[in-house]
Design an enzyme around this catalytic site. Structure first.
Site, PDB file in Angstrom:
ATOM      1  N   ASP A 184      24.133 -14.054 -38.026  1.00  0.00           N
ATOM      2  CA  ASP A 184      23.031 -14.856 -37.491  1.00  0.00           C
ATOM      3  C   ASP A 184      21.851 -14.736 -38.447  1.00  0.00           C
ATOM      4  OD1 ASP A 184      21.607 -16.352 -35.329  1.00  0.00           O
ATOM      5  OD2 ASP A 184      20.387 -14.534 -35.335  1.00  0.00           O
ATOM      6  N   GLU A 268      26.455 -20.184 -38.720  1.00  0.00           N
ATOM      7  CA  GLU A 268      26.135 -21.421 -38.014  1.00  0.00           C
ATOM      8  C   GLU A 268      26.106 -22.563 -39.014  1.00  0.00           C
ATOM      9  OE1 GLU A 268      23.305 -20.496 -34.245  1.00  0.00           O
ATOM     10  OE2 GLU A 268      22.414 -20.349 -36.212  1.00  0.00           O
ATOM     11  N   CYS A 320      25.637 -15.659 -23.061  1.00  0.00           N
ATOM     12  CA  CYS A 320      25.913 -14.217 -23.114  1.00  0.00           C
ATOM     13  C   CYS A 320      27.239 -13.996 -23.840  1.00  0.00           C
ATOM     14  CB  CYS A 320      25.988 -13.631 -21.704  1.00  0.00           C
ATOM     15  SG  CYS A 320      26.542 -11.919 -21.685  1.00  0.00           S
ATOM     16  N   CYS A 323      29.943 -12.196 -21.182  1.00  0.00           N
ATOM     17  CA  CYS A 323      30.572 -12.855 -20.030  1.00  0.00           C
ATOM     18  C   CYS A 323      30.582 -14.383 -20.162  1.00  0.00           C
ATOM     19  CB  CYS A 323      29.871 -12.452 -18.734  1.00  0.00           C
ATOM     20  SG  CYS A 323      28.208 -13.123 -18.596  1.00  0.00           S
ATOM     21  N   CYS A 338      21.549  -9.675 -19.741  1.00  0.00           N
ATOM     22  CA  CYS A 338      22.302 -10.612 -18.926  1.00  0.00           C
ATOM     23  C   CYS A 338      22.259 -10.208 -17.456  1.00  0.00           C
ATOM     24  CB  CYS A 338      23.748 -10.669 -19.414  1.00  0.00           C
ATOM     25  SG  CYS A 338      24.743 -11.787 -18.424  1.00  0.00           S
ATOM     26  N   CYS A 341      26.274  -9.856 -16.071  1.00  0.00           N
ATOM     27  CA  CYS A 341      27.199  -8.765 -16.395  1.00  0.00           C
ATOM     28  C   CYS A 341      26.459  -7.512 -16.857  1.00  0.00           C
ATOM     29  CB  CYS A 341      28.204  -9.205 -17.444  1.00  0.00           C
ATOM     30  SG  CYS A 341      27.491  -9.379 -19.089  1.00  0.00           S
ATOM     31  N   ASP A 348      19.432 -11.351 -31.529  1.00  0.00           N
ATOM     32  CA  ASP A 348      20.139 -11.819 -32.729  1.00  0.00           C
ATOM     33  C   ASP A 348      21.564 -11.258 -32.807  1.00  0.00           C
ATOM     34  OD1 ASP A 348      17.817 -13.129 -33.342  1.00  0.00           O
ATOM     35  OD2 ASP A 348      17.117 -11.632 -34.791  1.00  0.00           O
TER      36      ASP A 348
HETATM   37 ZN   LIG Z   1      26.739 -11.600 -19.426  1.00  0.00          ZN
END
Ligand SMILES: [Zn+2]
Length: 373
Positions: A184, A268, A320, A323, A338, A341, A348
Site C-alpha cells: 500500500d 493498486e 476489513c 472478515c 473492526c 470481528c 495502511d
Molecule cells: Zn472485521
C-alpha cells in the site's frame, strides 16, 4: 533490457564553452526544423517528414557555420526529436485529447544532445569520455558500464554537465523465494507491506523539501529581471534536483529490495492522471512519486523474472481484511478497528492485506503452502 549509466563530467572552461555552443546549435536547429514544418503546414497544408528534413541538412550546413561543428549524427538526432514531438502531438490529437502544439525552445529550455550510436562520435578511452569535435573529457566513473553501450546523451543540469550512456544488458533472473506481498503506497509513510512492515519516506527528504521551499520564496521575493533573482533561480533549480534525486534513489532502493524478497508483488492499479486532477492530496501524491516508483518496480520485476499484479483499488482501505465487512473511515482515521470481528490494525496495513487478497494472495496466518510459479 536497457539500463542507463549516468556520469558527471569534470570540465574545464574551454570544454564547457564548447558543449554550451553545441547545445545552442542543436537548439537553433530544433527551432528551425519546427518552423519549417509549421510554415509548410500553415501556408501550403503540406507536411514535412523526417527524411526530407534530414536530406536538406547538407545544404543547411553550407549556409550555417555552426552546424558543421557538431557531429552529423547528433544533428540527425535533433531532427528525430522534432519528429517524435510531432508524432506525439498527432497521436494525442487522434485520441481526442487537446495537446499543445510542439513548442519552440527558448534559451535555457533545451538541455541535452545525443550521440545515437556509441563508438560513432562518442566512446571511452583510458577512462575518459571522448566526444567528436570536443575532445577527451574527465568523468567521475564510480560505476563501470555493463553490457553493450548504445547511445550517449550529454545533459546540462543546474549543478553541471552529465553524460548518460544507455546500455543493452542481459536480464538476470533472481532466485524465487516463494513469498508474495501486498503493497500500500502512502504519503506519510512511503509504503506499508502486508507483512505489517513500513517503508519510510526517503531520508533527508523533509530537509531537502524545506530547502526547496525556502529557495522558492527567495526567488519570488527578488525583483524580476535582476541578477540576484537569476542567482536565486540557479539555487532553486539545484534544490529541485536534490529532491528529485533523493526520490529516485529511494525508489530504486525500495524496488530492488522488494523484488529480491518477493516473487509476486501486489499493488493498486493507480490512475495517477485522474488522481492528480481530483484528489485533495494531489500535490502530495505527485511529490510522493508513486508513478515513478511503480514504473521502476515493474521494470525491475520484469528483468528479474518476478511478477507485479495490479488490483482494483476500490475499497482497499474501507473493507476489513479479516472478515470482509465494510468499515467506513475518514482519511484522518489512521487506525482500522473492526466492530464486526474486533480486528485492529494500522489503516495502511489493513489496506496492504486487502491488496494482497484482491490479487489472489493469502494473508499471513492463513498462507497456504502453495508454491508460486
Ligand atoms: Zn472485521
Amino acid at each position: 533490457m536497457k539500463k542507463a549509466f549516468i556520469y558527471k563530467l569534470r570540465l574545464n572552461r574551454a570544454q564547457e564553452a564548447k558543449l554550451s555552443e553545441m547545445l545552442e546549435t542543436c537548439r537553433h536547429l530544433y527551432n528551425h526544423a519546427l518552423a519549417e514544418r509549421k510554415e509548410a503546414w500553415e501556408q501550403e497544408q503540406q507536411s514535412v517528414c523526417f527524411a526530407a528534413q534530414s536530406a536538406s541538412l547538407p545544404l543547411l550546413k553550407q549556409e550555417n557555420a555552426y552546424l558543421p561543428r557538431v557531429h552529423s549524427q547528433v544533428l540527425q538526432d535533433v531532427l528525430h526529436r522534432v519528429d517524435r514531438a510531432y508524432q506525439a502531438f498527432f497521436r494525442r490529437c487522434k485520441t481526442g485529447e487537446k495537446p499543445g502544439y510542439p513548442r519552440f525552445r527558448g534559451r535555457g529550455w533545451y538541455d541535452s544532445f545525443t550521440f545515437p550510436q556509441w563508438d560513432n562520435g562518442a566512446k571511452f578511452a583510458d577512462g575518459r569520455l571522448v566526444l567528436s569535435k570536443i575532445g577527451s573529457l574527465r568523468v567521475c566513473t564510480d560505476r563501470p558500464l555493463e553490457g553493450q553501450p548504445k547511445t550517449c546523451s550529454i545533459i546540462r543540469r543546474a549543478d553541471g554537465w552529465y553524460a548518460t550512456i544507455v546500455c543493452e544488458v542481459e536480464p538476470v533472473a533472481l532466485e524465487p523465494t516463494g513469498e508474495t506481498v501486498g503493497i500500500d503506497l502512502g504519503i506519510e509513510t512511503f509504503a506499508t507491506l502486508s507483512t505489517g512492515e513500513q517503508v519510510a519516506n526517503p531520508k533527508h527528504y523533509r530537509r531537502a523539501e524545506q530547502v526547496l521551499k525556502k529557495a522558492q520564496r527567495r526567488v519570488s521575493r527578488r525583483k524580476k529581471g535582476s541578477n540576484r533573482r537569476r542567482k536565486a533561480k540557479v539555487l532553486l533549480a539545484k534544490a529541485h534536483l536534490k529532491v528529485k534525486r533523493a526520490r529516485l534513489d529511494h525508489a530504486h532502493k525500495v524496488a530492488r529490495e522488494l523484488v529480491e524478497r518477493f516473487d509476486v508483488l501486489h499493488v493498486e492499479k493507480l490512475n495517477i492522471r485522474g488522481m492528480l486532477k481530483n484528489h485533495p492530496l494531489a500535490k502530495s501524491i505527485s511529490d510522493a512519486g508513486w508513478g515513478l516508483f511503480l514504473n521502476i518496480l515493474r521494470s525491475k520485476a520484469a528483468s528479474a523474472g518476478k511478477t507485479v499484479v495490479e488490483v482494483n483499488p476500490a475499497y482497499t482501505s474501507q473493507v476489513c481484511s479479516h472478515c470482509g465487512e465494510r468499515v467506513p473511515k475518514k482519511l484522518s482515521q489512521r487506525w482500522h478497528s473492526c466492530p464486526y470481528c474486533a480486528c485492529s490494525l494500522h489503516r495502511d496495513h489493513n489496506a496492504a492485506l486487502n491488496i494482497l487478497q484482491k490479487g489472489g494472495g493469502t494473508a499471513i496466518g492463513e498462507r497456504l503452502a502453495t508454491a508460486t510459479s
